[in-house]
Every structure is written in C-alpha cells, then in structure tokens.
Design an enzyme around this catalytic site. Structure first.
Site, PDB file in Angstrom:
ATOM      1  N   ARG A  50       0.865  -1.204   0.000  1.00  0.00           N
ATOM      2  CA  ARG A  50       0.000   0.000   0.000  1.00  0.00           C
ATOM      3  C   ARG A  50       0.894   1.244   0.000  1.00  0.00           C
ATOM      4  NH1 ARG A  50      -4.584   0.768  -1.769  1.00  0.00           N
ATOM      5  NH2 ARG A  50      -5.687  -0.725  -0.428  1.00  0.00           N
ATOM      6  N   ARG A  74       0.859  -6.256 -10.251  1.00  0.00           N
ATOM      7  CA  ARG A  74       1.375  -5.694  -8.981  1.00  0.00           C
ATOM      8  C   ARG A  74       1.576  -6.751  -7.900  1.00  0.00           C
ATOM      9  NH1 ARG A  74      -3.542  -2.221  -6.155  1.00  0.00           N
ATOM     10  NH2 ARG A  74      -5.240  -3.701  -6.562  1.00  0.00           N
ATOM     11  N   HIS A 144       0.508   3.895 -10.489  1.00  0.00           N
ATOM     12  CA  HIS A 144      -0.468   4.391  -9.496  1.00  0.00           C
ATOM     13  C   HIS A 144       0.272   5.078  -8.329  1.00  0.00           C
ATOM     14  CE1 HIS A 144      -3.727   4.205  -6.543  1.00  0.00           C
ATOM     15  NE2 HIS A 144      -4.534   3.619  -7.378  1.00  0.00           N
ATOM     16  N   ASP A 187     -11.931  11.012  -6.955  1.00  0.00           N
ATOM     17  CA  ASP A 187     -11.514   9.822  -7.731  1.00  0.00           C
ATOM     18  C   ASP A 187     -11.872  10.129  -9.181  1.00  0.00           C
ATOM     19  OD1 ASP A 187     -11.926   6.218  -7.185  1.00  0.00           O
ATOM     20  OD2 ASP A 187     -10.845   7.370  -8.733  1.00  0.00           O
ATOM     21  N   GLU A 244      -1.768   9.542 -10.944  1.00  0.00           N
ATOM     22  CA  GLU A 244      -1.431   8.297 -11.628  1.00  0.00           C
ATOM     23  C   GLU A 244      -1.246   8.526 -13.132  1.00  0.00           C
ATOM     24  OE1 GLU A 244      -4.548   5.561 -10.392  1.00  0.00           O
ATOM     25  OE2 GLU A 244      -4.717   6.726  -8.532  1.00  0.00           O
TER      26      GLU A 244
END
Ligand code: TA6
Length: 268
Positions: A50, A74, A144, A187, A244
């Site tokens: 994270r 990932r 990201h 977002d 990102e």
C-alpha cells in the site's frame, strides 16, 4: 517480508520490491521521501504493497472485468535483469515480467513487460509492454503513484484546468476548472492530458511529466473510504495524494503482434 532491490547513489535512494516491480521508497538525498508508504502496508506474497508506485497492468481499475482490480502485475514476481550505474548521480534498474501458465489462465496472451527505473534527482519510470502473441490485445494501465504530502488541505494539483474527466464516484463526465483541491473524496480520470502536472504542496512543488499517456488519475479516499481501505490507517488520507500516469478508459492501447508501447513518467 518481500525481496527488494535497494539503490543509494549521490542523488537519491530507492527500494523496489521484486513482487510487482513495486517501488516503495524514493527520496532525494537530504529530503523527505517523495513517495508515500502506508505504515501498516502489507509486505506479504500475493498482497499489493500500500503506497509507492503500484503497477496497474494489463488493466486499470475494473477496465477489464475478467481481471482483478488493477490487473495482476502488482502481485506478480518480476525478474531483476540488472542494475547499471550510469554515473555517480544516476543508476538504472531493469525488471521484467513475461507470461506464465498462471498469467495465461487469467489473461490469454503472451507478453513481455519491461520496467526501467532511472534513479537520480529525478525518478524516471518506463513501463514497456510488448505483444509476443499472434493475436492483438488491449491494455489499460497506470503507474499508481502515491505522493507524500504535508497535509491534504495544504495541497493542490495544477495543470488539469479545462481538461475533461470522468468522476468515478458519480460516473459523470465533467470539465476541470482551475486547480484540483481536496475537500472530499476525489476519484477522477482526466483525459487529453499532455502537459506537465504539478503537485503544489506547502513547501515543495513536485513535477510529473508523462509520455505515451494522455490520461491521469487523481485520487484521495478522504475520511469514509479511507477507513475502508486495506492496509491504511484511518487518518492516512491526510498524508497522500495519488497522481497516476495512465492509459485508462478511452486512453487504452491496442497492440498488434510484435508491437510495443511505453508508458513513461518523470517525477522531480
Ligand atoms: O486509482 C484510484 C482507485 O481506482 C480508487 O478507486 C481506489 O480503489 C484505489 O485505486 C486503490 O485501489 P486498490 O485496489 O489498490 O485498493
């Protein structure tokens, strides 16, 4: 704990986990880190770290609903091809992921994914997808990047004025007016982005320059979603913003057999 590569040169330091070729630390010498890392992040096999720079590939978000959120790269084990010292200020680390029995079950295409990271007073990331299959395939992707900030109410993102964006919270298409401020969950997937993006913080401005990309995702979970996110303290939303560098939604890439595409981000 995950195996990782560490580089310290006269410009900066970096740590890159082999799982996901995941950069989880980058700081210029004498400065606080540029990337944010959750203090309660996972460092277990099969779970995404994270923070830092998760590589979302071969799908961004749920752009390909037959894949896990943000694809499978990932949490996949990359191969460290090498670390090359260009000079005392610059080091280049290269990692590679290719198709496997497991990946072919998830996503039926042969590929090579190369990640080239240049460490100096700039962090340069180049993610190159090569189609090794006989069929054309479509990818969406993102670097990201989680940026460390002083406080969410002190930052703004500049360079997206008048850009169209998808508000992922309402599914509405809107147009940005001025700087992006953070006073609630944000977002958004911006399109038609060619210019430099600035993360303007109280006492530093970070520059993000993208190539091979015309979409940029801006995300902060704010309070409620922040509490629901895995491996993140409840109040961590105050400490980071995601900017990102992407090929997301309509900025997808179709690669014919033998073709390659590079998503590049330079951060300084
Ligand atoms: O890029 C923004 C986003 O898609 C958010 O919607 C949120 O889900 C974030 O990525 C983190 O996703 P993750 O799968 O890493 O928890």
């Amino acid at each position: 704990m995950l195996d990782y590569i560490e580089v310290n040169n006269s410009s900066a330091s970096i740590k890159i986990a082999l799982q996901g070729a995941h950069i989880f630390h980058y700081a210029r010498n004498g400065e606080k880190p540029i990337l944010w890392l959750s203090e309660v992040s996972n460092f277990e096999k099969g779970k995404a770290i994270r923070g830092g720079v998760p590589i979302c590939w071969p799908s961004f978000g749920m752009n390909n609903p037959s894949l896990p959120q943000h694809g499978f790269a990932r949490t996949a084990e990359f191969k460290h091809l090498g670390t090359q010292e260009i000079d005392s200020n610059t080091t280049v680390v290269t990692l590679k992921l290719t198709h496997s029995k497991e990946s072919l079950k998830l996503w039926p295409y042969k590929f090579e994914l190369l990640f080239k990271v240049s460490i100096s007073d700039k962090l340069t990331m180049e993610l190159t997808t090569k189609n090794l299959d006989e069929k054309t395939f479509k990818i969406t992707q993102a670097l990201h990047t989680y940026f460390d900030i002083s406080h969410i109410s002190d930052v703004r993102v500049r360079g997206l004025d008048k850009k169209p964006y998808l508000d992922a919270l309402t599914n509405k298409q809107l147009v940005q007016s001025g700087d992006v401020l953070f006073e609630e969950e944000v977002d958004r997937v911006y399109q038609e982005v060619k210019e430099q993006i600035l993360l303007v913080d109280k006492n530093r401005t970070i520059h993000i320059e993208n190539e091979g990309s015309s979409s940029v995702v801006i995300w902060n979970p704010w309070i409620e979603k922040g509490k629901r996110m895995s491996a993140m303290r409840d109040d961590a939303y105050n400490d980071f913003v995601c900017i990102e560098s992407a090929n997301a939604y309509e900025d997808f890439k179709m690669l014919k057999p033998g073709e390659a595409h590079t998503l590049k981000a330079v951060i300084y």
